[in-house]
Design a protein around this motif. Structure first.
Motif, PDB file in Angstrom:
ATOM      1  N   CYS A  93       0.711  -0.969  -0.133  1.00 12.38           N
ATOM      2  CA  CYS A  93      -0.285   0.047  -0.101  1.00 12.38           C
ATOM      3  C   CYS A  93       0.668   1.032  -0.218  1.00 12.38           C
ATOM      4  O   CYS A  93       0.782   2.381  -0.524  1.00 12.38           O
ATOM      5  CB  CYS A  93      -0.766  -0.066   1.219  1.00 12.38           C
ATOM      6  SG  CYS A  93      -2.235  -1.198   1.152  1.00 12.38           S
ATOM      7  N   GLU A  94       2.075   0.989   1.146  1.00 10.88           N
ATOM      8  CA  GLU A  94       2.714   2.758   0.900  1.00 10.88           C
ATOM      9  C   GLU A  94       4.205   2.634  -0.375  1.00 10.88           C
ATOM     10  O   GLU A  94       3.465   3.491  -0.540  1.00 10.88           O
ATOM     11  CB  GLU A  94       3.875   2.101   1.851  1.00 10.88           C
ATOM     12  CG  GLU A  94       2.628   2.064   3.470  1.00 10.88           C
ATOM     13  CD  GLU A  94       4.492   2.163   4.277  1.00 10.88           C
ATOM     14  OE1 GLU A  94       4.980   1.743   4.324  1.00 10.88           O
ATOM     15  OE2 GLU A  94       3.883   2.284   5.541  1.00 10.88           O
ATOM     16  N   ASP A  95       4.154   1.766  -1.192  1.00 11.43           N
ATOM     17  CA  ASP A  95       4.334   1.448  -3.005  1.00 11.43           C
ATOM     18  C   ASP A  95       3.594   2.326  -3.681  1.00 11.43           C
ATOM     19  O   ASP A  95       4.484   2.980  -4.487  1.00 11.43           O
ATOM     20  CB  ASP A  95       5.247   0.264  -2.734  1.00 11.43           C
ATOM     21  CG  ASP A  95       5.838  -0.530  -1.857  1.00 11.43           C
ATOM     22  OD1 ASP A  95       6.849   0.256  -1.208  1.00 11.43           O
ATOM     23  OD2 ASP A  95       6.382  -1.450  -2.281  1.00 11.43           O
ATOM     24  N   ARG A  96       2.745   2.164  -3.464  1.00 15.67           N
ATOM     25  CA  ARG A  96       1.404   2.873  -4.193  1.00 15.67           C
ATOM     26  C   ARG A  96       0.638   3.361  -3.792  1.00 15.67           C
ATOM     27  O   ARG A  96      -0.377   4.317  -4.703  1.00 15.67           O
ATOM     28  CB  ARG A  96       0.606   1.616  -4.995  1.00 15.67           C
ATOM     29  CG  ARG A  96       1.354   0.351  -5.740  1.00 15.67           C
ATOM     30  CD  ARG A  96       0.854  -0.951  -5.775  1.00 15.67           C
ATOM     31  NE  ARG A  96       1.327  -1.935  -6.477  1.00 15.67           N
ATOM     32  CZ  ARG A  96       2.202  -2.754  -5.679  1.00 15.67           C
ATOM     33  NH1 ARG A  96       3.221  -2.172  -4.475  1.00 15.67           N
ATOM     34  NH2 ARG A  96       3.058  -3.951  -6.807  1.00 15.67           N
ATOM     35  N   SER A  97       0.568   4.442  -3.184  1.00 17.26           N
ATOM     36  CA  SER A  97       0.465   5.719  -2.021  1.00 17.26           C
ATOM     37  C   SER A  97      -0.719   5.256  -2.219  1.00 17.26           C
ATOM     38  O   SER A  97      -1.931   5.897  -1.979  1.00 17.26           O
ATOM     39  CB  SER A  97       0.703   6.713  -2.632  1.00 17.26           C
ATOM     40  OG  SER A  97       1.736   6.667  -3.704  1.00 17.26           O
ATOM     41  N   LEU A  98      -1.860   3.822  -1.053  1.00 11.74           N
ATOM     42  CA  LEU A  98      -2.512   3.800  -1.467  1.00 11.74           C
ATOM     43  C   LEU A  98      -2.942   4.105   0.276  1.00 11.74           C
ATOM     44  O   LEU A  98      -2.435   3.775   0.959  1.00 11.74           O
ATOM     45  CB  LEU A  98      -3.323   2.394  -1.355  1.00 11.74           C
ATOM     46  CG  LEU A  98      -3.234   1.801  -2.789  1.00 11.74           C
ATOM     47  CD1 LEU A  98      -4.163   0.388  -3.653  1.00 11.74           C
ATOM     48  CD2 LEU A  98      -4.554   2.197  -3.499  1.00 11.74           C
ATOM     49  N   PRO A  99      -4.388   4.134   1.008  1.00 13.27           N
ATOM     50  CA  PRO A  99      -4.545   4.808   2.567  1.00 13.27           C
ATOM     51  C   PRO A  99      -4.947   3.136   2.694  1.00 13.27           C
ATOM     52  O   PRO A  99      -5.452   2.234   2.470  1.00 13.27           O
ATOM     53  CB  PRO A  99      -5.564   6.028   2.267  1.00 13.27           C
ATOM     54  CG  PRO A  99      -6.132   5.313   1.146  1.00 13.27           C
ATOM     55  CD  PRO A  99      -5.620   4.963   0.310  1.00 13.27           C
ATOM     56  N   TYR A 100      -4.216   3.047   3.787  1.00 10.67           N
ATOM     57  CA  TYR A 100      -4.539   1.566   4.702  1.00 10.67           C
ATOM     58  C   TYR A 100      -4.916   2.114   5.983  1.00 10.67           C
ATOM     59  O   TYR A 100      -4.596   2.879   6.467  1.00 10.67           O
ATOM     60  CB  TYR A 100      -3.822   0.999   5.033  1.00 10.67           C
ATOM     61  CG  TYR A 100      -2.721   0.611   5.202  1.00 10.67           C
ATOM     62  CD1 TYR A 100      -1.465   0.242   6.024  1.00 10.67           C
ATOM     63  CD2 TYR A 100      -1.334   1.605   4.509  1.00 10.67           C
ATOM     64  CE1 TYR A 100      -0.806   0.650   7.237  1.00 10.67           C
ATOM     65  CE2 TYR A 100       0.107   1.884   5.253  1.00 10.67           C
ATOM     66  CZ  TYR A 100       0.180   1.408   6.405  1.00 10.67           C
ATOM     67  OH  TYR A 100       1.478   1.174   6.845  1.00 10.67           O
ATOM     68  N   ALA A 101      -5.363   1.564   7.104  1.00  8.50           N
ATOM     69  CA  ALA A 101      -5.516   1.639   8.329  1.00  8.50           C
ATOM     70  C   ALA A 101      -6.269   0.006   8.633  1.00  8.50           C
ATOM     71  O   ALA A 101      -6.807  -0.442   8.331  1.00  8.50           O
ATOM     72  CB  ALA A 101      -6.839   2.164   8.901  1.00  8.50           C
TER      73      ALA A 101
END
Length: 160
Positions: free
Chosen positions: A105-113
């Motif tokens: 997710c961080e590599d593709r700039s996706l928000p996650y929680a």
């Protein structure tokens, strides 16, 4: 072998049955009880208020078939370049099952929680099975709720 019907417990004055629990058979755990069982990697953890918003957004998205559920499916669509909010359950064991997803997710700039309970995540998606990860895709019918969740999840502090 045949199925054996379970006998329903006798209700007492408070509405609880002999078998334990309430009439629905589900005992609600508080947010504090749920976060006592989370993994050490569950960071950033959604607040109680944000968790409720995410559950509502998942429920709306699942009615319109706009979710991806499960590690394999979410991983496949992240690799294909699909965007959305990734919601991970913090009480999943073993951690190795899904510990690679935050990095993706961080590599593709996706928000996650992370949210505290996989049981609640699965039930909000309309499933009887617990789910450890869900990706919510954007849609016009719930755009307002999605944008609000997207902004709040994006603003959560990322782990080092």
């Amino acid at each position: 072998m045949t199925k054996v019907k379970k006998e329903k417990g006798i209700k007492d004055e408070a509405g609880a049955t002999e078998t334990g629990g309430t009439e629905t058979g589900v005992t609600e755990k508080s947010y504090q009880e749920l976060i006592a069982n989370i993994n050490p990697i569950a960071n950033p953890l959604a607040t109680k208020k944000l968790s409720k918003k995410l559950y509502k957004c998942v429920k709306k998205a699942s009615k319109l078939k706009q979710i991806r559920r499960g590690v394999k499916e979410v991983q496949k669509f992240i690799n294909k370049g699909e965007t959305g909010i990734v919601v991970l359950a913090g009480d999943t064991l073993p951690i190795d099952v899904y510990c690679h997803l935050p990095v993706m997710c961080e590599d593709r700039s996706l928000p996650y929680a992370y949210i505290p309970s996989k049981v609640d995540l699965g039930s909000s998606a309309g499933s009887k099975r617990p789910t450890c990860v869900i990706m919510i895709k954007s849609h016009e019918d719930y755009k307002e709720a999605y944008d609000e969740c997207f902004d709040e999840v994006s603003s959560l502090p990322k782990p080092l």
